[in-house]
Each structure stands twice: as C-alpha cells, then as structure tokens.
Design a protein around this motif. Sequence first.
Motif, PDB file in Angstrom:
ATOM      1  N   TRP A  45      -1.636   1.310  12.710  1.00 53.87           N
ATOM      2  CA  TRP A  45      -2.329   0.502  11.709  1.00 53.87           C
ATOM      3  C   TRP A  45      -3.093  -0.637  12.379  1.00 53.87           C
ATOM      4  O   TRP A  45      -4.225  -0.937  12.008  1.00 53.87           O
ATOM      5  N   TYR A  46      -2.473  -1.276  13.360  1.00 51.07           N
ATOM      6  CA  TYR A  46      -3.118  -2.432  14.000  1.00 51.07           C
ATOM      7  C   TYR A  46      -4.330  -2.001  14.820  1.00 51.07           C
ATOM      8  O   TYR A  46      -5.351  -2.698  14.832  1.00 51.07           O
ATOM      9  N   ILE A  47      -4.230  -0.856  15.486  1.00 47.29           N
ATOM     10  CA  ILE A  47      -5.388  -0.362  16.255  1.00 47.29           C
ATOM     11  C   ILE A  47      -6.546  -0.026  15.315  1.00 47.29           C
ATOM     12  O   ILE A  47      -7.707  -0.313  15.616  1.00 47.29           O
ATOM     13  N   LEU A  48      -6.227   0.576  14.159  1.00 40.39           N
ATOM     14  CA  LEU A  48      -7.272   0.821  13.161  1.00 40.39           C
ATOM     15  C   LEU A  48      -7.933  -0.482  12.726  1.00 40.39           C
ATOM     16  O   LEU A  48      -9.154  -0.560  12.559  1.00 40.39           O
ATOM     17  N   GLY A 102      -9.752   6.975  12.071  1.00 36.51           N
ATOM     18  CA  GLY A 102      -8.484   7.658  11.829  1.00 36.51           C
ATOM     19  C   GLY A 102      -8.572   8.586  10.647  1.00 36.51           C
ATOM     20  O   GLY A 102      -9.512   9.370  10.516  1.00 36.51           O
ATOM     21  N   PRO A 103      -7.619   8.535   9.707  1.00 38.68           N
ATOM     22  CA  PRO A 103      -7.608   9.417   8.547  1.00 38.68           C
ATOM     23  C   PRO A 103      -8.799   9.175   7.628  1.00 38.68           C
ATOM     24  O   PRO A 103      -9.079   9.969   6.737  1.00 38.68           O
ATOM     25  N   LEU A 151       0.819  -1.208   0.000  1.00 39.63           N
ATOM     26  CA  LEU A 151       0.000   0.000   0.000  1.00 39.63           C
ATOM     27  C   LEU A 151       0.857   1.264   0.000  1.00 39.63           C
ATOM     28  O   LEU A 151       0.545   2.238  -0.697  1.00 39.63           O
ATOM     29  N   ILE A 152       1.938   1.288   0.757  1.00 36.76           N
ATOM     30  CA  ILE A 152       2.793   2.478   0.824  1.00 36.76           C
ATOM     31  C   ILE A 152       3.367   2.809  -0.549  1.00 36.76           C
ATOM     32  O   ILE A 152       3.420   3.982  -0.942  1.00 36.76           O
ATOM     33  N   LYS A 165      -2.268  15.822   2.003  1.00 35.99           N
ATOM     34  CA  LYS A 165      -2.149  15.807   3.456  1.00 35.99           C
ATOM     35  C   LYS A 165      -2.638  14.482   4.026  1.00 35.99           C
ATOM     36  O   LYS A 165      -1.999  13.872   4.897  1.00 35.99           O
ATOM     37  N   SER A 166      -3.788  14.019   3.540  1.00 42.71           N
ATOM     38  CA  SER A 166      -4.340  12.763   4.046  1.00 42.71           C
ATOM     39  C   SER A 166      -3.448  11.582   3.688  1.00 42.71           C
ATOM     40  O   SER A 166      -3.199  10.698   4.517  1.00 42.71           O
ATOM     41  N   LEU A 167      -2.950  11.571   2.454  1.00 44.62           N
ATOM     42  CA  LEU A 167      -2.096  10.454   2.035  1.00 44.62           C
ATOM     43  C   LEU A 167      -0.801  10.409   2.841  1.00 44.62           C
ATOM     44  O   LEU A 167      -0.324   9.329   3.209  1.00 44.62           O
ATOM     45  N   ARG A 168      -0.214  11.556   3.102  1.00 45.68           N
ATOM     46  CA  ARG A 168       1.018  11.574   3.890  1.00 45.68           C
ATOM     47  C   ARG A 168       0.757  11.155   5.331  1.00 45.68           C
ATOM     48  O   ARG A 168       1.580  10.492   5.952  1.00 45.68           O
ATOM     49  N   LYS A 169      -0.409  11.522   5.841  1.00 45.16           N
ATOM     50  CA  LYS A 169      -0.764  11.096   7.193  1.00 45.16           C
ATOM     51  C   LYS A 169      -0.906   9.573   7.247  1.00 45.16           C
ATOM     52  O   LYS A 169      -0.423   8.921   8.180  1.00 45.16           O
ATOM     53  N   ILE A 170      -1.535   9.016   6.220  1.00 46.05           N
ATOM     54  CA  ILE A 170      -1.668   7.554   6.150  1.00 46.05           C
ATOM     55  C   ILE A 170      -0.306   6.905   6.011  1.00 46.05           C
ATOM     56  O   ILE A 170       0.007   5.921   6.680  1.00 46.05           O
ATOM     57  N   ARG A 171       0.501   7.481   5.128  1.00 48.28           N
ATOM     58  CA  ARG A 171       1.809   6.875   4.870  1.00 48.28           C
ATOM     59  C   ARG A 171       2.689   6.837   6.099  1.00 48.28           C
ATOM     60  O   ARG A 171       3.487   5.923   6.280  1.00 48.28           O
ATOM     61  N   ASN A 172       2.574   7.818   6.964  1.00 53.66           N
ATOM     62  CA  ASN A 172       3.466   7.934   8.117  1.00 53.66           C
ATOM     63  C   ASN A 172       2.907   7.293   9.385  1.00 53.66           C
ATOM     64  O   ASN A 172       3.505   7.421  10.452  1.00 53.66           O
ATOM     65  N   MET A 173       1.777   6.608   9.283  1.00 52.62           N
ATOM     66  CA  MET A 173       1.237   5.954  10.469  1.00 52.62           C
ATOM     67  C   MET A 173       2.169   4.837  10.932  1.00 52.62           C
ATOM     68  O   MET A 173       2.744   4.108  10.122  1.00 52.62           O
TER      69      MET A 173
END
Length: 862
Positions: free
Chosen positions: A533-536, A548-549, A474-475, A520-528
């Motif tokens: 990720w597991y909590i999501l 989350g995002p 995904l990244i 902004k949203s994509l970078r926030k996702i990318r840097n999680m």
Amino acid sequence: MDRLNCGPDIRSIEFEQQFLAKVCSRLDACIAEELKWANHSGYGGRNHEDDEVDFHTSERVKIANRNLQNHKRLRQSLYHARFDFQWQLEDHCELVYIGLSRLDDRSGDILIHDWRTPICQLHSQSKKVGPAEIVGTGRNRGTILLRREYQVDDERIRILSSTDEFNCAWFSAAAVEISAGSSQSATATHQNAKSESSALSDDADVPNLAVVRARNERFGEGRVQTESLEHGNKRLKADVINTRSDEMLTQILSENTSGAMNQIVRTIQTEQDVVIRANAPVVAVQGPAGSGKSVIALHRAAYMLYHMRMAANDPEDLSGRFSGSRVMVFSPNKTFQSYIVGVLPSLMEDSVQSTVLHDMVPDRLERALRNKSSYKIERLSQLYEAGQNGPHQNAGDVRLKGVQFKSSRDIYQCLVAFLDAIKTQIAKMVSHDVVHVIAPEERQFRARERIDRQVLLSGDVLVTAFERGVEKPLIQRIDAVLACEREVINRIRESPDVLAAVTKQVSEARLRQLFADTRKSLRKIRNMSVIRWYILFLNYLETGKLGGPFANESTPRGSESRSRRTRKSTPAGGAETGEMSDWIRPTIRSINKRIVMNEDVVPIMCLHGMVAGFPTMNGVIHAVVDEAQDYSMLQFQYLRRLLPATCSITIVGDPYQSIIPHAQTTDFNDLTTVFPDCSVMEPLEFSYRSSKEITDFASSLLLPAPVIKNIRSTGVLPELIDVPASTSGAVIAKLVERLNDEGFRSVGVVCKSSAEAAALYTSISGCVSISLLSDGKIEFQAGNYVTSLLYAKGLEFDAVIIADASDRTYWSDDDRRPLYTACTRALHRLYLCYENEMSKLIPPVDSELYTFKRLADVVNAS
C-alpha cells in the motif's frame, strides 16, 4: 465583615494549634475505622447468607484499603494553605484549608478541602486578599480576608507566610514552629496573640468555622476574577503576600533534585493552575524549559479524574471507571516514564499507564509484518544519530528532504487524496456488472418476482454497498461489496423463476463468471500488504496516477509526457509538493531492501489504519502527550484515531526544544485542524527549573532570543572551560567529583550523540562513580550520569556539564535548539567544555552571560 466571626480568635496561633490537633485526631480516627474494614473477616469468604450483603461488604473492603492508603499519605502532609472567604450577603466567613484530598469531621463538614475543588481555585489563581468571585454555573462573590501558607510535618506546623496584619511580620521573621501539644509556649512567644478560642475536642465544631456542608461541590467548573484593592494599607498587605510566596517558592526551587518528579500542589502558580483547570476536552499549552509543563499535565490528569467522578456522582469510584490506571501518558523515552511514575500516586490517584509513541508505532508495524519477509525497522534514536554527522554533512541530502516532507502538514492531505482516488476507482470497478447483466430484464423481473429491487435489480447496488460505509476503513467497505455480490448471486440461484429468466439472457457459464473480474480485483486489493500500500502511495505521490490493481484504470507510467525527475505533482489538491522523485525513489529502494526508515513508519501505519482500521486504546479516558514539539501533524492524526472519541487530552511541549534533525515542528495553533475541540492556551512565561543566570544564557542561544521570566537567581554564571581533547575525560571526571563534594546529588554530563556518550562513559567510569543513561536504562534516580541529549529530554540535574560545546559539534543554526535543550537540564550549575574553538552559537566573548574557567582551576580545585 463581622469581626467577632473573623477576628483574631480564628487568626491566632492557639487557634491554629487546636485546629491542627483536631485534624490529626480526626484523621487518626478515620485510619482506625478503615483498618477495621480492611481487616474484615468476611472479605473473600461466604460468611454472609445474603449474597448482596457479601458483595457490598467486599466493595466496602476495597474502598477501605484505598482510603487507608490515601489517609496515610494525607497524614504525612495534612494541608499546605488556608484562606478565609467572606461570602457576599452572608454573615459568616468560610475557613478553607487546602490539602491533597478532602477530610470531613464526624458531622460531615469539611475540615480539609481537596485542592481540585472549585473553591480552591480562589487560592491558586487569586494571589491577593480582597474581592474575588467564582464564575461557573453560578456567580459566587465575596472577599478573601486572609491567606496563609504552611508546612505541616509530624503534627508540627510552620506558618510560612500570612497576610494577617497583626501577626504577619512575626510569622515570617521568626518562622515559628507550632506543636499541637505546646500552646502555652507558643502563646507566650507572641504576647499580642489572641487566645479567646475554646479548646477543640474531636467531636466539636471548629469555632466560627461555619462551613456550608459540601458547598464547593455545587459550584461546578469556574474561573476566578479578582479586583485590585483600593486603600494604601490594604495594597501593602497584598504586596507582602506576593513577596513571601515568591520567597517560599524560591526556597523550594533552590533545593537539589530528588531524581523523581514530585507533585507541586503546594507551589502551583496562577499560570499553571489556569492550564490545570481549563474547561476543555483537549488542552494544548507550550512553555519554556522548566515551566513545569510535564507536571502540570499530570496534575491536570488528576484534576480531570476528580471531576469525572463528581460528574458521575461516584466520588468513591466504585465502578473503577475513573482510576489513574486509565490515564495514558505518551512519554519521550522509557527513562522519563520512571521519572514521572510517582506523581499521580502522590496526588492520591493510581499510577498511570505510559508508553513511548516513537517506539509503539514501530512495534505495531513489526506486528503487521510478522508473517512477511523480515524487515529492519529503524528507530527514532537511529534517525537522530543519523543527523549528527558534523559540519561536513550535506545539507541537501535527499533523505533530509524526505524527512521534511513526511513531517509536514502536506503528507496527510496527500494520503487523503490517495485514498479518495482509490475509492473512486473501486466505485467504477463495481458499478458496471449488474447494469449490463440484469438491467435489460429489469421490468419483467419487477412484474414477475417479489424481490427487493435494491438487492437484486438496481444497477448501482454494489456502489451503494460500497458507499454506505463512508466512515469505515476501506477494507470493511470492500468486504461489504463482496458480501453484497454473494447475496445477489445467491438470490438468483435460489429463485428458480429468476434463474430461468436470467439464463435466457445469460448462459450459466456467464452467470458463474458474474462479478468474477471485480471479485478478483477486490480480493487482490484487500490482501495487499501494508508495505505494498505504501509503495502504491509513493508512486501516486510521484506520478499522480494509480498503479498495481488499478493500472487498468490509470495511465501507464511509461506514457507520461514529462520525466518523473522533473514532474511536480499536486495530489493534495493544489499544494505543490516539489520535485519529490529525489527522495521517493531512494525510499522505495530502501523498502525493497527490507529497510524501513524511521520517517516512513508513521506514514505507513497511518495509511494502514485508513485502509484496515486503527486499533483503539479502549479504556483510556485521559491522555497526556509530552514533548509534543517532536510530534508531526501526521503523528497527531494517528494518535487521534488511536484514542477513544470520548478521551480527553492534554498536550504540552516547547518548540524551542525540538531536536529531531530537519523535522518540521508542529505549530500548536494547527492542532485545531486535528482536534476541532482543542483549546490552545496562552503560552507559559516562567521557568521554575534553572536559575536566572542559566535561563538567560540558554535563551541567548536561540534566534530570536525568547523572553523567559525567572524568579530565582543564584549569582553564579555558567562557565566555559577550554579543555584539550587529550584531557577532556579527566577534567570532566574531576568536575563531577567536585560538584558531588559541594553537595550536588545529581550531575548530568550531556553529549550530543549516543556514540559520544558511550565513548566518554568508557573513559571516565573508572575515575568517578557515574552511570550511562541510554535506551536500555529504564530507572532514573538521583546520581551522576553520562547521556546523550535524546535521553536527557524532560529530565533535570542539579548540575549539567556539556561535554563538547566546540564549534565542530554545535555548528549550524539547526544546533541551536539542541544546545538550548541540553543547557536547560541544569537547576543550579552549568559548565560547557570545548576544545580549541567554542561554538559560534554561543554569544561573543564580551558577553555578561557567562564566565571563562581556567583549566587549572578545575584540575587543581580541592
């Protein structure tokens, strides 16, 4: 059959003597030749003007050093078997002597065949004389005329068994040792033996050994088919060889353990050889304790390396591509690694790599979290110990529900569903910007500018960039979208006409904000972080919604119509996961406290791999997965992505030896869902470790009791000893001491938990020579040990003492497999100590499977 070619002359004792002498002479000559190259003065220097000559000299020296080592090993055990094969439509028979590696005479004909060649399959899979054939790239039929098995040591040969009608009884009854230099005395011992063969010089061919040079190399992979013999006297000879082979195997199995796993080429049985030679890239087989699964898997690794070299036409492995160092063994623990380390070197291969997957994955999680706040990551041993709480343990413990789900098949489908939902939301997120800003002037741009419509003007350009890498993590797909966005902006800015046309519709300020929200949203996702990720994922598992995002695209958790504690989610596409809030909320609370439970480690890292990419074990060409019953399906999914796509795999295990509390055991038939090209072999039936008495007792602990075949009986039943708690340490120490006096070199005192093992070791270490086998103990060799069941897995001892077989320790049906596993560590003797009341898992008192031992008999025995 031509009796002149296949008659008594090549079956006689004198022929065997002369052949042994020829082999020894030839091998000594090879060793001398390799020594010259190994000591070559040009290696490492520049003594040659021609660089190419110097390179080839260096390569030849490397080969010489390897061959020298292998020849010395072969010298210690020249060959172990022979069979004579009459080829159909040919007027000669072939004498096939089988050893650990190939040895040619000076003319290039084969004196000793490598056990891995297809022709040697006739010996390992056809236990009778008579018609047989190799079915592979071609059909090669013939008749096995003679079978013999040997023990060769220091230029002396003992013929252990033979189907030769003339000499068979004499060979087995007298067990005659034949010296390479004493033909007269050996011939005189058996007056009927023929002595018509001529003396063999080192340069001469073996009489009647009309070997077709390298015939076995062209057979390819195959299997053996045999037919029953028709006539009574021939049937009797076939039965005789089976009996004698079993006697030889029984004699070998009755020996005490050496404290290390040894190669079994000499004693490979048909069911074992079928697995070793299986023609499939991924092979899985299960079998009972002591069936030789681990050593079979290692022999298969050696077999695969051999055939990889043959397929690449690189028998010397000049490239180094097919070395044992490129085999990875996934072991149950670090002690087991030391136990198996010598197997491949004894098979003329380099040592393998080895790792413990249960340790490797937490280690990788620690590295992934290195720059984050410190987390305490629980290890498998801690999970195991957490499940050993005795009869007052709450069977409905919420954590155990989580363990069950996280080791099930469903969790992988849930992870896939979660990632699919994420990808859908990202596709929605990136699809609208270009459409609304560029599309109104699309026709005008297309007419005025020669700009690639797919790059600048298409409304789904970013979606196309995102979906183009559907197989990528995904990244990487997010990075492709961000790169495409930068390209669109740069093309607009770099073309004055396009910029002027765009700014008529969009202000420069709006242009600067083009894609800003998406970016902004994509970078926030990318840097999680991996933890985020597991909590999501856990929240999605509980609610069926993304947060989350992705909250703007999801229903807020507070608006759900039903309570989270009663909601049954089906994110995996219809497979109901039950009321998971019971364990999801505690899991999240644990993570928020910086504690990652062991059952969460693999799901976290598997999700991390799907998002960021899996690290590949580049260079591994074959992998062995041992104790596979303790792997979840998700662990196999993770393992598949760790290994290169071309890596072959051997998977072995026994569902009856699964000891992880409440974890779901992998069904080997389900492995095809992870490895589509997996061949699940027929389960092994025989146990070659424990005596029949121990095997029968151990299997009676299971429900339903499996039928496990065994060929070795000692007449000694397992013994149960009622030991008061105040004297248990002294009794066990006395029993260990007595077993040592009886000649048993390796005694294992097995406790259920590490805490019990440590306490017992403290109490008896001053009374008897004994060591504590734990996670910190790396090397394993013959001796006395106190250990927990977790670290005894895969090992074997001459005698085993179960330190506490009381009902308070082994009390539930979940304890049947651990107790079975502990008992099957024993080769010859098994003792079970208990206090007050023995475990109800043990058959009733009137059972004929064991005897009671009085405490006084143990304490007062001399």
